[in-house]
Design an enzyme around this catalytic site. Structure first.
Site, PDB file in Angstrom:
ATOM      1  N   GLY A  79      52.371  32.420  16.814  1.00 16.99           N
ATOM      2  CA  GLY A  79      53.823  32.427  16.762  1.00 16.99           C
ATOM      3  C   GLY A  79      54.329  32.302  15.336  1.00 16.99           C
ATOM      4  O   GLY A  79      53.587  32.492  14.369  1.00 16.99           O
ATOM      5  N   PHE A 135      55.780  24.374  16.613  1.00 21.40           N
ATOM      6  CA  PHE A 135      55.756  25.812  16.383  1.00 21.40           C
ATOM      7  C   PHE A 135      54.312  26.311  16.361  1.00 21.40           C
ATOM      8  O   PHE A 135      53.399  25.607  15.963  1.00 21.40           O
ATOM      9  CB  PHE A 135      56.499  26.208  15.106  1.00 21.40           C
ATOM     10  CG  PHE A 135      56.149  25.414  13.882  1.00 21.40           C
ATOM     11  CD1 PHE A 135      54.937  25.571  13.242  1.00 21.40           C
ATOM     12  CD2 PHE A 135      57.051  24.502  13.342  1.00 21.40           C
ATOM     13  CE1 PHE A 135      54.617  24.862  12.110  1.00 21.40           C
ATOM     14  CE2 PHE A 135      56.750  23.769  12.202  1.00 21.40           C
ATOM     15  CZ  PHE A 135      55.524  23.954  11.592  1.00 21.40           C
ATOM     16  N   CYS A 136      54.116  27.540  16.851  1.00 22.75           N
ATOM     17  CA  CYS A 136      52.800  28.178  16.908  1.00 22.75           C
ATOM     18  C   CYS A 136      51.755  27.258  17.527  1.00 22.75           C
ATOM     19  O   CYS A 136      50.678  27.041  16.977  1.00 22.75           O
ATOM     20  CB  CYS A 136      52.367  28.630  15.508  1.00 22.75           C
ATOM     21  SG  CYS A 136      51.061  29.888  15.522  1.00 22.75           S
ATOM     22  N   ASP A 137      52.086  26.724  18.688  1.00 18.51           N
ATOM     23  CA  ASP A 137      51.192  25.786  19.359  1.00 18.51           C
ATOM     24  C   ASP A 137      49.916  26.488  19.815  1.00 18.51           C
ATOM     25  O   ASP A 137      49.944  27.659  20.181  1.00 18.51           O
ATOM     26  CB  ASP A 137      51.918  25.172  20.558  1.00 18.51           C
ATOM     27  CG  ASP A 137      51.146  24.029  21.191  1.00 18.51           C
ATOM     28  OD1 ASP A 137      50.302  23.422  20.497  1.00 18.51           O
ATOM     29  OD2 ASP A 137      51.391  23.734  22.375  1.00 18.51           O
ATOM     30  N   LYS A 150      51.434  17.500  15.514  1.00 21.54           N
ATOM     31  CA  LYS A 150      50.649  18.536  14.851  1.00 21.54           C
ATOM     32  C   LYS A 150      50.727  18.392  13.338  1.00 21.54           C
ATOM     33  O   LYS A 150      51.811  18.228  12.774  1.00 21.54           O
ATOM     34  CB  LYS A 150      51.179  19.900  15.280  1.00 21.54           C
ATOM     35  CG  LYS A 150      50.534  21.101  14.611  1.00 21.54           C
ATOM     36  CD  LYS A 150      51.105  22.369  15.209  1.00 21.54           C
ATOM     37  CE  LYS A 150      50.548  23.601  14.549  1.00 21.54           C
ATOM     38  NZ  LYS A 150      50.994  24.837  15.227  1.00 21.54           N
TER      39      LYS A 150
END
Length: 252
Positions: A79, A135-137, A150
């Site tokens: 992502g 974000f961008c997991d 994270k």
């Protein structure tokens, strides 16, 4: 006989003009030998190609660039992620034989384990896990525990090698490390793009953290330089993965 395989990754400098896509410059030299890169980039956002295919993306990209937040399109999946001072990027690239699926998990594990060991020198405990709302997991985030937040995200790119056997690929594993900066500002940038694209997806500032925030205040001066040095030192001793591994059974 072929030349002996290098015992470690060769550390390359990131070309300044490559910006946040500097890791993709490793794909060519990795055909010859395992290589690695550690760098920072100017502020902006990086998205996978799926974002570039959305209606109105080119106009939105121009609007963000005019506001000083260029959007770059990368080859790997995932992502949207921010870039900028205080965010360290680290990539490994090497040749593998066989299907990428046979190697991808071990490649992620190697990258995460190596970063975890480097961070342990600063007393920072991390583990690989998904962190919902970041974000961008992904499954191979690195997160600090209790509660999970994270501090690094990972992604991969795989490319066949022209002129070589069809089962030969270059694998590139990349980590984006949130070392120092403002998680609220990074999250706001990512959310602004999702809003502009008409996406309902939103990220939460309290689902990410910086490494620096995990240190006592007295240990924060000089942390970025110390972290970079620790990561570079570890890279010089990190052995590449075997080119071949036992094949996983194919799905029916």
């Amino acid at each position: 006989m072929p030349p002996p395989r290098p015992a470690v990754y060769r550390l390359l400098a990131a070309p300044f003009e490559a910006g946040p896509l500097a890791d993709e410059t490793l794909l060519a030299p990795a055909i010859r030998e395992p290589v690695a890169c550690l760098w920072e980039s100017a502020p902006g956002l990086v998205v996978p190609r799926t974002y570039a295919a959305r209606p109105g993306f080119a106009a939105i990209q121009a609007q963000f660039a005019a506001r000083g937040c260029p959007i770059h399109v990368r080859q790997s999946g995932g992502g949207v992620v921010p870039q900028g001072p205080g965010i360290l990027n680290l990539s490994l690239a090497q040749v593998f034989a066989g299907r990428p699926l046979d190697h991808s998990e071990a490649f992620y594990q190697q990258l995460c384990t190596w970063i975890r060991l480097a961070l342990a020198a600063f007393g920072i405990e991390t583990r690989a896990q998904a962190v919902e709302g970041s974000f961008c997991d992904g499954r191979y985030n690195l997160a600090i525990p209790d509660p999970a937040r994270k501090i690094a995200g990972t992604a991969q790119v795989w490319r066949r090698i022209p002129g070589h056997a069809p089962d030969r690929h270059v694998g590139l594993a990349h980590a984006l490390i949130l070392a120092q900066g403002d998680p609220g500002e990074w999250t706001a940038r990512a959310n602004a793009l999702e809003t502009a694209l008409g996406s309902p997806r939103r990220y939460h500032r309290d689902r990410i953290a910086t490494l620096e925030s995990q240190l006592p205040i007295t240990e924060r001066p000089g942390f970025m330089a110390a972290l970079r040095g620790r990561l570079q030192e570890a890279l010089r001793t990190l052995p590449p993965l075997p080119i071949t591994t036992p094949a996983r059974p194919r799905e029916p």
